[in-house]
Design a protein around this motif. Structure first.
Motif, mmCIF file in Angstrom:
data_model
loop_
_atom_site.group_PDB
_atom_site.id
_atom_site.type_symbol
_atom_site.label_atom_id
_atom_site.label_comp_id
_atom_site.label_asym_id
_atom_site.label_seq_id
_atom_site.Cartn_x
_atom_site.Cartn_y
_atom_site.Cartn_z
ATOM 1 N N HIS A 21 -4.555 10.581 -2.705
ATOM 2 C CA HIS A 21 -4.031 11.724 -1.955
ATOM 3 C C HIS A 21 -4.270 13.043 -2.679
ATOM 4 C CE1 HIS A 21 -2.369 9.082 1.026
ATOM 5 N NE2 HIS A 21 -1.706 8.404 0.108
ATOM 6 N N PRO A 51 0.804 -1.239 0.000
ATOM 7 C CA PRO A 51 0.000 0.000 0.000
ATOM 8 C C PRO A 51 0.831 1.280 0.000
ATOM 9 C CG PRO A 51 0.057 -0.908 2.209
ATOM 10 C CD PRO A 51 0.819 -1.877 1.322
ATOM 11 N N ALA A 52 1.701 1.424 -0.998
ATOM 12 C CA ALA A 52 2.543 2.626 -1.104
ATOM 13 C C ALA A 52 3.036 2.741 -2.530
ATOM 14 C CB ALA A 52 3.752 2.494 -0.169
ATOM 15 N N ASN A 70 2.728 -1.439 -6.285
ATOM 16 C CA ASN A 70 1.664 -0.773 -5.529
ATOM 17 C C ASN A 70 0.395 -1.642 -5.533
ATOM 18 O OD1 ASN A 70 -0.899 1.214 -6.174
ATOM 19 N ND2 ASN A 70 0.343 1.870 -4.435
ATOM 20 N N ASP A 71 -0.325 -1.665 -4.408
ATOM 21 C CA ASP A 71 -1.480 -2.566 -4.295
ATOM 22 C C ASP A 71 -2.595 -2.250 -5.301
ATOM 23 O OD1 ASP A 71 -2.206 -0.198 -2.983
ATOM 24 O OD2 ASP A 71 -2.875 -1.188 -1.138
ATOM 25 N N ALA A 106 1.539 5.775 3.891
ATOM 26 C CA ALA A 106 0.478 6.479 4.619
ATOM 27 C C ALA A 106 -0.096 5.634 5.750
ATOM 28 C CB ALA A 106 -0.635 6.882 3.643
ATOM 29 N N ASN A 107 -0.265 4.327 5.515
ATOM 30 C CA ASN A 107 -1.083 3.546 6.453
ATOM 31 C C ASN A 107 -0.396 2.343 7.110
ATOM 32 O OD1 ASN A 107 -3.509 5.138 6.202
ATOM 33 N ND2 ASN A 107 -3.667 4.359 4.115
ATOM 34 N N GLU A 150 -8.448 10.572 0.696
ATOM 35 C CA GLU A 150 -8.745 9.290 1.348
ATOM 36 C C GLU A 150 -9.217 9.462 2.793
ATOM 37 O OE1 GLU A 150 -5.265 6.765 1.025
ATOM 38 O OE2 GLU A 150 -4.513 7.413 2.965
ATOM 39 N N GLU A 200 -1.445 7.389 -7.289
ATOM 40 C CA GLU A 200 -1.680 7.966 -5.954
ATOM 41 C C GLU A 200 -2.824 8.980 -5.910
ATOM 42 O OE1 GLU A 200 -0.321 7.177 -2.948
ATOM 43 O OE2 GLU A 200 0.639 5.513 -3.995
ATOM 44 N N ILE A 247 -7.350 5.117 -0.126
ATOM 45 C CA ILE A 247 -7.886 5.017 -1.490
ATOM 46 C C ILE A 247 -6.698 4.772 -2.406
ATOM 47 C CG2 ILE A 247 -8.978 6.223 -3.417
ATOM 48 C CD1 ILE A 247 -10.712 7.725 -1.520
HETATM 49 C C1 BGC Z 1 -1.343 4.766 -0.504
HETATM 50 C C2 BGC Z 1 -1.423 4.113 -1.863
HETATM 51 C C3 BGC Z 1 -2.284 2.856 -1.780
HETATM 52 C C4 BGC Z 1 -3.639 3.168 -1.175
HETATM 53 C C5 BGC Z 1 -4.496 1.928 -0.974
HETATM 54 C C6 BGC Z 1 -2.751 5.046 -0.021
HETATM 55 O O1 BGC Z 1 -2.701 5.647 1.245
HETATM 56 O O2 BGC Z 1 -0.607 5.982 -0.564
HETATM 57 O O3 BGC Z 1 -0.141 3.784 -2.324
HETATM 58 O O4 BGC Z 1 -2.457 2.315 -3.061
HETATM 59 O O5 BGC Z 1 -3.486 3.821 0.079
HETATM 60 O O6 BGC Z 1 -3.872 1.020 -0.120
#
Ligand code: BGC
Length: 257
Positions: free
Chosen positions: A165, A77-78, A116-117, A89-90, A174, A162, A147
């Protein structure tokens, strides 16, 4: 217990999807995009540091009886700069700068590709799901803890978009419109749909997609919110639901050879 993966003539790759609450993995039959054995889910370690997550990934991979040369694809998730985490972020902030394929290779001994996911989900949906064979501009948006976005143009992925954001009305999009915001604020489907409308109309204005696909776990409940949205482009649920990240990551790992 070790889950047996049946020997078939199809190519198989192992896909892993790392999320804010769970880490899920399954071997994927790349001919059909179906799981070759039941998916397994492990909760994301509370302190989600790279070593803690690497340990969980190794256990997950080892719990399946995979062919020795089976590659591993990781959806993370990045945004990823050739496998290196650009910002996070998470999950735990110590992920920034980590070379994810090297970490997972050291933990599993396998060939690894990390993406990236949402990009993984986009590739999964384009190869096997709701956007299969769709030319033009396809936008896949995943609604979960954050998101995620994947942009495909004539089937070619433009990575790391991305769009979760984007700053909309002074907020990181998000924080207002992810599925986690619906849960955090206990929003009705109608109230959440208003936030989604604002989000999708902004993205649509910027990119003019021909098709929007909505993924993430909440896409199972698409009937409760997609009909409330009014957009120019068709907006449809992901057909792979939240399997898309695993499937896309596995497919991309196999592409990398
Ligand atoms: C991340 C993204 C990721 C998305 C869903 C966002 O906060 O920056 O890279 O695809 O969350 O996990």
């Amino acid at each position: 217990m070790v889950a047996m993966v049946e020997e078939t003539s199809h190519r198989v790759a192992f896909g892993i999807d790392i999320g804010g609450s769970g880490i899920k993995g399954a071997p994927v039959d790349l001919t059909t995009g179906e799981f070759a054995a039941d998916r397994r889910r492990v909760p994301t370690p509370e302190k989600s540091t790279p070593p803690a997550v690497a340990t969980v990934l190794a256990e997950l991979v080892d719990s399946f009886d995979l062919p020795a040369d089976c590659p591993v694809g990781v959806a993370f998730p990045a945004p990823m700069d050739r496998g290196v985490v650009r910002f996070i972020a998470n999950l735990d902030k110590s992920w920034k700068g980590v070379d994810l394929p090297a970490l997972v290779h050291d933990a599993t001994g396998r060939a690894v590709r990390a993406v990236n996911d949402a990009d993984a989900a986009g590739v999964g949906e384009h190869r096997y799901g709701a956007a299969r064979g769709t030319d033009g501009v396809v936008l896949v948006v995943t609604l979960g803890t954050g998101i995620g976005s994947a942009l495909l143009v004539d089937g070619v992925l433009v990575p790391n978009t991305e769009l979760g954001h984007l700053e909309i009305d002074g907020h990181d999009a998000e924080h207002r419109a992810a599925e986690s915001a619906r849960e955090r604020h206990d929003l009705s489907w109608e109230k959440w749909a208003k936030r989604l409308q604002r989000y999708f109309e902004t993205v649509e204005m910027l990119l003019s997609p021909d098709l929007i696909v909505v993924g993430g776990g909440v896409s199972k409940q698409h009937k409760k919110f997609l009909p409330l949205l009014d957009l120019r482009a068709p907006i449809v649920p992901a057909t792979l639901l939240n399997r898309a990240g695993i499937v896309g990551a596995a497919a991309l790992a196999a592409d990398a050879g």
